[in-house]
Design a protein around this motif. Sequence first.
Motif, PDB file in Angstrom:
ATOM      1  N   TYR A  87      -2.644  -7.133  13.954  1.00 59.53           N
ATOM      2  CA  TYR A  87      -2.650  -5.839  13.288  1.00 59.53           C
ATOM      3  C   TYR A  87      -4.052  -5.268  13.251  1.00 59.53           C
TER       4      TYR A  87
ATOM      5  N   TYR B   5      -5.642  -3.625  10.806  1.00 59.45           N
ATOM      6  CA  TYR B   5      -6.374  -3.494   9.544  1.00 59.45           C
ATOM      7  C   TYR B   5      -6.693  -4.890   9.038  1.00 59.45           C
TER       8      TYR B   5
ATOM      9  N   GLU C  73       6.781  -4.061  -2.335  1.00 60.32           N
ATOM     10  CA  GLU C  73       5.903  -3.269  -1.464  1.00 60.32           C
ATOM     11  C   GLU C  73       5.254  -4.217  -0.453  1.00 60.32           C
TER      12      GLU C  73
ATOM     13  N   GLY D 278       2.565  -4.912   2.471  1.00 60.31           N
ATOM     14  CA  GLY D 278       1.262  -4.326   2.823  1.00 60.31           C
ATOM     15  C   GLY D 278       0.696  -3.587   1.631  1.00 60.31           C
TER      16      GLY D 278
ATOM     17  N   GLY E 214      -1.914  -4.097  -0.181  1.00 56.62           N
ATOM     18  CA  GLY E 214      -3.367  -3.994  -0.372  1.00 56.62           C
ATOM     19  C   GLY E 214      -3.745  -4.346  -1.794  1.00 56.62           C
TER      20      GLY E 214
ATOM     21  N   ASP F  98       0.884  -8.948   0.675  1.00 54.87           N
ATOM     22  CA  ASP F  98      -0.145  -8.540   1.633  1.00 54.87           C
ATOM     23  C   ASP F  98      -0.689  -9.773   2.350  1.00 54.87           C
ATOM     24  N   ALA F  99      -1.268  -9.518   3.525  1.00 52.79           N
ATOM     25  CA  ALA F  99      -1.855 -10.605   4.306  1.00 52.79           C
ATOM     26  C   ALA F  99      -3.269 -10.935   3.836  1.00 52.79           C
TER      27      ALA F  99
ATOM     28  N   LEU G 169      -7.687  -8.764  -1.026  1.00 48.75           N
ATOM     29  CA  LEU G 169      -7.084  -7.562  -1.606  1.00 48.75           C
ATOM     30  C   LEU G 169      -6.104  -7.956  -2.709  1.00 48.75           C
TER      31      LEU G 169
ATOM     32  N   GLY H 265       1.290 -13.130   2.255  1.00 42.91           N
ATOM     33  CA  GLY H 265       2.243 -13.422   3.320  1.00 42.91           C
ATOM     34  C   GLY H 265       2.170 -12.373   4.410  1.00 42.91           C
ATOM     35  N   SER H 266       3.005 -12.581   5.421  1.00 48.33           N
ATOM     36  CA  SER H 266       3.005 -11.678   6.564  1.00 48.33           C
ATOM     37  C   SER H 266       4.286 -10.839   6.575  1.00 48.33           C
ATOM     38  N   ALA H 267       4.129  -9.583   6.993  1.00 47.74           N
ATOM     39  CA  ALA H 267       5.298  -8.691   7.121  1.00 47.74           C
ATOM     40  C   ALA H 267       6.289  -9.246   8.142  1.00 47.74           C
TER      41      ALA H 267
ATOM     42  N   ARG I 140       3.979   1.308   2.900  1.00 49.75           N
ATOM     43  CA  ARG I 140       3.156   2.528   2.884  1.00 49.75           C
ATOM     44  C   ARG I 140       1.867   2.306   3.681  1.00 49.75           C
ATOM     45  N   LEU I 141       1.740   3.053   4.745  1.00 47.46           N
ATOM     46  CA  LEU I 141       0.529   3.021   5.576  1.00 47.46           C
ATOM     47  C   LEU I 141       0.215   1.615   6.078  1.00 47.46           C
ATOM     48  N   ILE I 142       1.255   0.834   6.365  1.00 49.60           N
ATOM     49  CA  ILE I 142       1.063  -0.471   7.009  1.00 49.60           C
ATOM     50  C   ILE I 142       1.582  -0.428   8.438  1.00 49.60           C
TER      51      ILE I 142
ATOM     52  N   LEU J  93       0.751  -2.336  12.716  1.00 52.79           N
ATOM     53  CA  LEU J  93       1.545  -3.475  13.203  1.00 52.79           C
ATOM     54  C   LEU J  93       1.765  -3.401  14.708  1.00 52.79           C
TER      55      LEU J  93
HETATM   56  C1  SAM Z   1      -4.175   0.799   4.709  1.00 54.53           C
HETATM   57  S1  SAM Z   1      -3.708  -0.524   3.758  1.00 54.53           S
HETATM   58  C2  SAM Z   1      -2.420   0.208   2.771  1.00 54.53           C
HETATM   59  C3  SAM Z   1      -2.368  -0.376   1.366  1.00 54.53           C
HETATM   60  C4  SAM Z   1      -1.298   0.239   0.438  1.00 54.53           C
HETATM   61  N1  SAM Z   1       0.027   0.129   0.989  1.00 54.53           N
HETATM   62  C5  SAM Z   1      -1.605   1.697   0.162  1.00 54.53           C
HETATM   63  O1  SAM Z   1      -0.911   2.559   0.689  1.00 54.53           O
HETATM   64  O2  SAM Z   1      -2.544   1.956  -0.594  1.00 54.53           O
HETATM   65  C6  SAM Z   1      -2.745  -1.525   4.899  1.00 54.53           C
HETATM   66  C7  SAM Z   1      -2.444  -2.894   4.306  1.00 54.53           C
HETATM   67  O3  SAM Z   1      -1.530  -3.575   5.145  1.00 54.53           O
HETATM   68  C8  SAM Z   1      -1.898  -4.950   5.163  1.00 54.53           C
HETATM   69  N2  SAM Z   1      -1.318  -5.560   6.372  1.00 54.53           N
HETATM   70  C9  SAM Z   1      -1.569  -5.208   7.654  1.00 54.53           C
HETATM   71  N3  SAM Z   1      -0.823  -5.968   8.478  1.00 54.53           N
HETATM   72  C10 SAM Z   1      -0.091  -6.801   7.721  1.00 54.53           C
HETATM   73  C11 SAM Z   1       0.879  -7.803   7.993  1.00 54.53           C
HETATM   74  N4  SAM Z   1       1.212  -8.106   9.245  1.00 54.53           N
HETATM   75  N5  SAM Z   1       1.457  -8.447   6.955  1.00 54.53           N
HETATM   76  C12 SAM Z   1       1.103  -8.144   5.667  1.00 54.53           C
HETATM   77  N6  SAM Z   1       0.192  -7.212   5.351  1.00 54.53           N
HETATM   78  C13 SAM Z   1      -0.405  -6.541   6.351  1.00 54.53           C
HETATM   79  C14 SAM Z   1      -3.413  -4.938   5.137  1.00 54.53           C
HETATM   80  O4  SAM Z   1      -3.969  -6.160   4.709  1.00 54.53           O
HETATM   81  C15 SAM Z   1      -3.672  -3.789   4.180  1.00 54.53           C
HETATM   82  O5  SAM Z   1      -3.794  -4.220   2.868  1.00 54.53           O
END
Ligand code: SAM
Length: 270
Positions: free
Chosen positions: A9, A11, A56, A58, A60, A81-82, A86, A106-108, A124-126, A130
């Motif tokens: 990913y 981010y 939720e 991802g 963060g 979140d990963a 955060l 954990g992972s999505a 949201r914004l994840i 991916l």
């Molecule tokens: C831009 S932030 C968005 C945070 C929150 N959703 C918001 O809108 O404020 C993206 C988040 O996705 C998480 N993320 C990215 N890939 C991921 C994955 N494969 N599994 C879990 N979390 C992931 C990142 O660690 C990060 O915290």
Amino acid sequence: MSEMTKQGYSYDFDMFSEQGREKELKRLYTQATIAKEQEINFIDSLQLPENASVLEIGCGPGFVTGILGDLVPKGTAHGLDASKELLEAADKLVKPHHSNLSFFEGSAYELPFQDNTYDFIYNRLIYQHLNNPLKALQEANRVCKKGGMVTVLDVDAGMQLIEPACPAFEKLNQLACEAQMKYGGDRYIGRKLPSLMQQAGFSKVDFKVLPLSSLDFKLADYINITTRFKAMIVGTSEANQLINEIDNFCNAQKTEPFVFVSVFAVTGIV
Ligand SMILES: C[S@@+](CC[C@H](N)C(=O)[O-])C[C@H]1O[C@@H](n2cnc3c(N)ncnc32)[C@H](O)[C@@H]1O
């Protein structure tokens, strides 16, 4: 930066320096709250019961998980979140202010939850980060209850404009799209979400657009949340130069430039 491709990913909070992390937390807070009213109106339209179980993915630092927790006062809101760091921020900054929140690492792609667990799952914004959005959607489908809902809210790089035209703004967007793609992300994910949801087995896929403009938010906040992450992921001196040009451009206008952006919210039923 090569670490990001390994994780699949685009981010990774670890890519920020110590000082950069503090700024990034502030940026994430602004990003979580800049259109809070419009977002709450959208979530309200889904008519979640007050005792719903919500996840939720991802999350963060959990600012949005907190908002979700308030919308289901008799239910629960979990954030996953990963990023360990955060999640530590979420436990420190958000959890103490709510009675119904928990955060999980954990992972999505491999959610640490049983099948059929949640009434509503919010992403949201994840998805722009991916490299295998279909796999993540199938996993969300698995842990959502039958009849429950999964929403993905994300951007599409084609849905943003600034008037008067600002070449530096366009150039930074283009470089960010290319850089994010290199690390496995996709800033054009918005338009792909409806068919990805259908492929992942969701029914009654619904597509909403949340239109936002600089009449709704402070332009400086928008420029900050959209350009700083982009310059960081592009990672070149050209990107930092473009940020300066955008700031100078905004300051030089007699009236504040007008910015319009649409965020896509795609919801499917399990
Ligand atoms: C831009 S932030 C968005 C945070 C929150 N959703 C918001 O809108 O404020 C993206 C988040 O996705 C998480 N993320 C990215 N890939 C991921 C994955 N494969 N599994 C879990 N979390 C992931 C990142 O660690 C990060 O915290």
